[in-house]
Design an enzyme around this catalytic site. Structure first.
Site, PDB file in Angstrom:
ATOM      1  N   ASP B 352       0.885  -1.160   0.000  1.00 25.68           N
ATOM      2  CA  ASP B 352       0.000   0.000   0.000  1.00 25.68           C
ATOM      3  C   ASP B 352       0.925   1.213   0.000  1.00 25.68           C
ATOM      4  O   ASP B 352       2.086   1.108   0.406  1.00 25.68           O
ATOM      5  CB  ASP B 352      -0.872  -0.041   1.275  1.00 25.68           C
ATOM      6  CG  ASP B 352      -1.611   1.249   1.486  1.00 25.68           C
ATOM      7  OD1 ASP B 352      -2.270   1.701   0.535  1.00 25.68           O
ATOM      8  OD2 ASP B 352      -1.521   1.814   2.592  1.00 25.68           O
ATOM      9  N   ASP B 556      -7.355  -1.604   3.308  1.00 23.99           N
ATOM     10  CA  ASP B 556      -6.404  -2.680   2.991  1.00 23.99           C
ATOM     11  C   ASP B 556      -6.817  -3.999   3.651  1.00 23.99           C
ATOM     12  O   ASP B 556      -6.287  -5.048   3.301  1.00 23.99           O
ATOM     13  CB  ASP B 556      -4.997  -2.329   3.505  1.00 23.99           C
ATOM     14  CG  ASP B 556      -4.445  -1.078   2.853  1.00 23.99           C
ATOM     15  OD1 ASP B 556      -4.698  -0.915   1.651  1.00 23.99           O
ATOM     16  OD2 ASP B 556      -3.785  -0.287   3.536  1.00 23.99           O
TER      17      ASP B 556
END
Lengths: 248, 657
Positions: B352, B556
């Site tokens: 990420d 996420d």
């Protein structure tokens, strides 16, 4: 009149259902052997009473027959302490499991029988003197949050207050301390004054634990102490007299 | 939304934890600490009794069995309960073999070895329970975030608190400043800054005004919003994320299942063979009796002890525990040993961006003039005015601008008539010249001065656009997210030394993602991904090769749960991301990534050595035992010796390097 529809009430009226629920809550909080108060103080006093009476009886029965009774009792005391400690923990865990099962059941009811739970709340608060429109407003507020609703239903319907029990291990620790304290007092009495000292120490332990229980249960102290004196004397006296009449 | 502090009992959390005693609503808060890690405490107590028994064995042998009895009761009772339950469910596994072997050890007079077996077995099991306990709390963290009530605006304008479950679509709800948005909806009244850091990890505030859509789970920063709900509770964004996590966790293949299958087959085979040998050996050796020291039952029992896979069983858990322990002292939390297996197989890493490759905090980097007048004014003056305007405000943009000004050690200008417009900006008049000054987003400035339209730049490097205007001078502020220290070195190590393929998956704008990728020399970048897009990309990337996903935000979380190994940042990470991750970097240190991958390779190597040794011992001792060449005592010595060697080999993993 029995409630129509839903199996939630199982053919009973709402007040009847609430009465059953209270009974279920009371059963969930009690120890297996009855409605004894839970917690470390109670476990402590209970163990002191059991220990003093049991060992006083064992001594009275056996001291004339077994020359090594002191050693034997010391060995038995170890097993006894383990039993009382483990039993106290086991009872505590059994109660905690029952309480957890009750929350799970009540949560399921809230999720699947929301309307019936609302009717129960209405009945509970009507019994407390609430009338519309205040009654509806109160119930609306209580129904708004599931966590709060569950807490209210456990408290109001089942009579189960939150955050009020000690951990089983904590309870068991105090049971163990109670047993050790009582046995130590008995041993001290024996060292100082022999049989008379031992029996007096156990008698004193029994009566004091009864007084302590009376204090934590907030019942009249003097009658409780005298009743304990009587119970101890009766139990010991029966054992002593029967032993004399049967074995001699 | 109502604050949870009103309600001390979060039953959802209690049930999600599997009715953990340490958070039981019935226990006094002061008593709950007694319930923490009970299996581990019991195992440690049992180990102490075993040590006492061992010492007594030399000093006063008659007392050794007393302490040994405690070991068998404390560690043996749970094992016996598990064994009986497994047998009732017609399941045969290594648990049963271990219990059987421990009980048989007592029968053949090797109670100490049996006790050691039970203690090690319980210690390994309780450590795994303690570490994986957090996984059970995954959904409880999300439930904490998810509001359970909302303020419903009735037709007469009255506010009524209602359960989110009871609010239908097209209802009007009020969200006050500081609250989490309970249901998805469109703004019908009010304006405010909101952040999506609970959902996406992006901490930059976004303006929401009439007509804008606001997702459930967003945090309302400053204004009051009235929303018309567009989704019911069951379909809300937060609930969807919870569903995604649940499904992703369920679909994740685990090494444990494979081990269980092997367990069952092995245990079944050994138990069947033991009974078979006990019955049939006299048929092959006509002079062999059933009973006696050289009898078939004796030989079959020797075979069972020798073939009992103690070394085989502890070979993996002790290696895992040593690696987990070394990792913990390194600031890395692993949720179970099987994660190391999975890590060793991974050939790809997906990062990420915000909060993972970058620090996640907004940093003001520059201020640039947009009008001719602005070019003539010293930047320091503009910054002094901006500082004065942002000083009373508390949100990430204001903090970034104030930090930028503080770095330059500039004084704040004197201002009067300060006014903050929620979700849009601030305005005031300068004390010395009485000129009005404005700081805020484009819409806010255009409301005040529509003639500024041609001057707004569409090429700002940052997704956050904030402007200062006074005395015909228009300035734009530039923001960026800082790249983490050593990020470049870590990525280089991963690519060159560990041959890993690296990707960036981010919900951020493309130009921001590309900028970071260029700086870190990463080729594969996917931007503007929603949580479900990230999940799909992770599924696609991990189709052929195992993959590590490393992130921090709630957005996420589904991807972290779906990846072969999910890693989250412990300090910055959202509770949901941490809860579903397999690995947590407690110090947010990226350099831990190559370290833990190397540690996983070492662990696998040690486990292979342990398993080879254990199998060698089993074959060397068990087959000859049937021919009577290995007596019972030798089988126990070989069995326990093998176990000891395997344990010592595992301890090598405790080294930090």
């Amino acid at each position: 009149m029995p409630h129509p529809a839903s199996d939630h009430f199982q053919g009973k009226t709402i007040p009847e259902h609430l009465k059953d629920a209270r009974m279920k809550g009371a059963q969930a909080t009690s120890e297996l052997h009855g409605l004894e108060i839970s917690g470390s103080q109670s476990a402590f006093a209970d163990t002191v009473r059991d220990t003093s009476l049991t060992f006083a009886m064992l001594w009275l029965l056996l001291h004339t027959y077994l020359p090594q009774l002191t050693t034997l009792l010391a060995i038995i005391a170890l097993g006894w302490l383990i039993w009382k400690t483990a039993r106290s923990a086991s009872l505590g865990w059994a109660r905690l499991s029952r309480l957890h099962r009750v929350i799970e059941e009540e949560r399921w009811e809230i999720e699947h029988h929301r309307e019936q739970e609302r009717e129960e709340l209405v009945e509970l608060y009507r019994a407390k003197g609430f009338r519309d429109p205040l009654l509806t407003q109160v119930v609306d507020v209580l129904m708004a949050d599931d966590n709060r609703l569950l807490e209210i239903m456990l408290d109001e319907e089942l009579g189960l207050p939150m955050e009020s029990y000690e951990h089983p291990l904590q309870q068991a620790s105090f049971a163990c301390i109670g047993g050790i304290a009582c046995l130590a007092l008995g041993a001290l009495g024996f060292i100082l004054w022999g049989t008379l000292g031992l029996l007096s120490a156990f008698f004193l332990s029994f009566v004091l634990s009864g007084a302590y229980t009376a204090k934590i249960q907030r019942i009249a102290l003097l009658p409780a102490c005298i009743w304990n004196v009587s119970i101890f004397t009766l139990s010991i006296g029966i054992v002593y007299l029967i032993e004399k009449s049967v074995l001699i | 939304m109502i604050s949870h502090t009103k309600h001390p009992y979060l039953f959802d959390e209690f049930f999600a934890s599997g009715k953990e005693e340490s958070i039981s609503p019935f226990l006094l808060p002061s008593a709950r600490k007694w319930g923490h890690n009970l299996p581990l405490k019991a195992a440690i107590l049992s180990a102490c009794f075993l040590l006492l028994a061992y010492i007594c064995h030399f000093l006063s042998p008659t007392f050794a069995p007393v302490f040994l009895l405690f070991v068998y009761i404390l560690s043996g009772t749970p094992a016996l309960i598990q064994t009986v339950q497994d047998l009732l469910n017609l399941e045969l596994n290594i648990d049963i073999l271990m219990t059987l072997a421990a009980l048989l050890s007592v029968v053949i007079g090797s109670g100490m070895e049996g006790g050691l077996l039970l203690v090690l077995f319980e210690l390994a099991g309780s450590m795994e329970i303690a570490v994986t306990q957090k996984t059970k709390n995954a959904l409880s963290h999300l439930n904490k975030l998810s509001p359970t009530t909302a303020y419903l605006v009735e037709k007469d304008g009255h506010l009524v608190e209602r359960s989110v479950r009871e609010i239908p679509i097209n209802s009007h709800i009020l969200v006050k400043a500081g609250e989490i948005v309970p249901l998805d909806g469109h703004v019908i009244e009010g304006s405010s800054f909101i952040t999506l850091d609970h959902l996406t990890g992006e901490s930059a505030p976004i303006t929401k005004t009439m007509g804008d859509e606001v997702p459930a789970g967003a945090k309302n920063l400053d204004g009051t919003l009235t929303l018309r709900t567009t989704k019911s509770y069951k379909d809300s964004t937060l609930r969807q994320i919870i569903e995604l996590i649940t499904h992703a966790q369920e679909s994740k293949p685990t090494l444990q299942r494979w081990i269980d299958r092997i367990d069952k087959k092995y245990a079944t085979t050994i138990i069947i063979l033991t009974f078979l040998f006990a019955i049939s050996l006299p048929w092959f050796f006509p002079h062999l009796p059933y009973i006696g020291v050289e009898g078939s039952i004796y030989r079959a029992l020797t075979f069972l002890i020798a073939a009992s896979p103690c070394a085989l069983v502890i070979g993996a858990p002790t290696a895992y525990l040593s690696a987990i322990s070394a990792s913990a002292s390194h600031g890395i939390l692993l949720k179970g040993g099987a994660i190391l297996d999975a890590l060793a197989k991974c050939k790809k890493v997906a990062f990420d961006k915000t909060g993972t490759l970058t620090t996640g905090s907004l940093r003001c980097t520059n201020i640039s003039p947009l009008t001719e007048k602005a070019a003539t004014i010293p930047i320091t003056q503009a910054l002094s005015i901006a500082g004065a305007l942002e000083r009373p405000v508390k949100h990430p943009i204001a903090n970034a601008i104030l930090s930028f000004i503080q770095e330059k050690n500039l004084p704040y200008a004197a201002i009067e008539n300060f006014l903050a417009v929620a979700g849009r900006g601030v305005k005031a008049t300068l004390s010395d010249t009485s000129l009005p000054c404005y700081l805020g987003n484009k819409a806010f400035l255009l409301e005040q001065h529509p003639e500024l339209q041609p001057f707004f730049s569409s090429n700002l490097s940052s997704s956050v656009q904030t402007y200062l205007f006074y005395d015909q001078a228009l300035f734009a502020f530039h923001f960026e997210d800082e790249i983490r220290p050593y990020a470049k070195e870590v990525l280089s190590d991963l690519q060159k030394n560990l041959n890993m393929d690296i990707s960036i998956l981010t919900g951020d704008e493309e130009h921001n993602a590309q900028k970071v990728a260029t700086q870190l020399e990463i080729q594969h970048v996917l931007s503007q991904l929603k949580p479900e897009d990230k999940l799909a990309q992770i599924a696609k990337l991990s189709h052929k090769q195992d993959l590590i996903m490393i992130g921090d935000g709630v957005n996420d979380a589904p991807a972290l749960a779906r990846a072969t190994v999910g890693i989250s940042m412990g300090k910055i990470g959202s509770s949901a991301a941490i809860a579903v991750s397999d690995v947590i970097f407690l110090h947010d240190n990226l350099s831990h990534l190559p370290w833990i991958i190397k540690k996983s390779h070492d662990t696998l190597r040690i486990i292979k050595q342990n398993l080879s040794l254990a199998l060698c011992v089993i074959f060397l001792a068990s087959i000859p035992a049937l021919f009577g060449w290995v007596p019972l005592w030798l089988a126990v010595v070989l069995h326990e010796g093998g176990t000891l060697l395997v344990g010592l080999n595992s301890l090598r993993l405790l080294r930090k390097k």
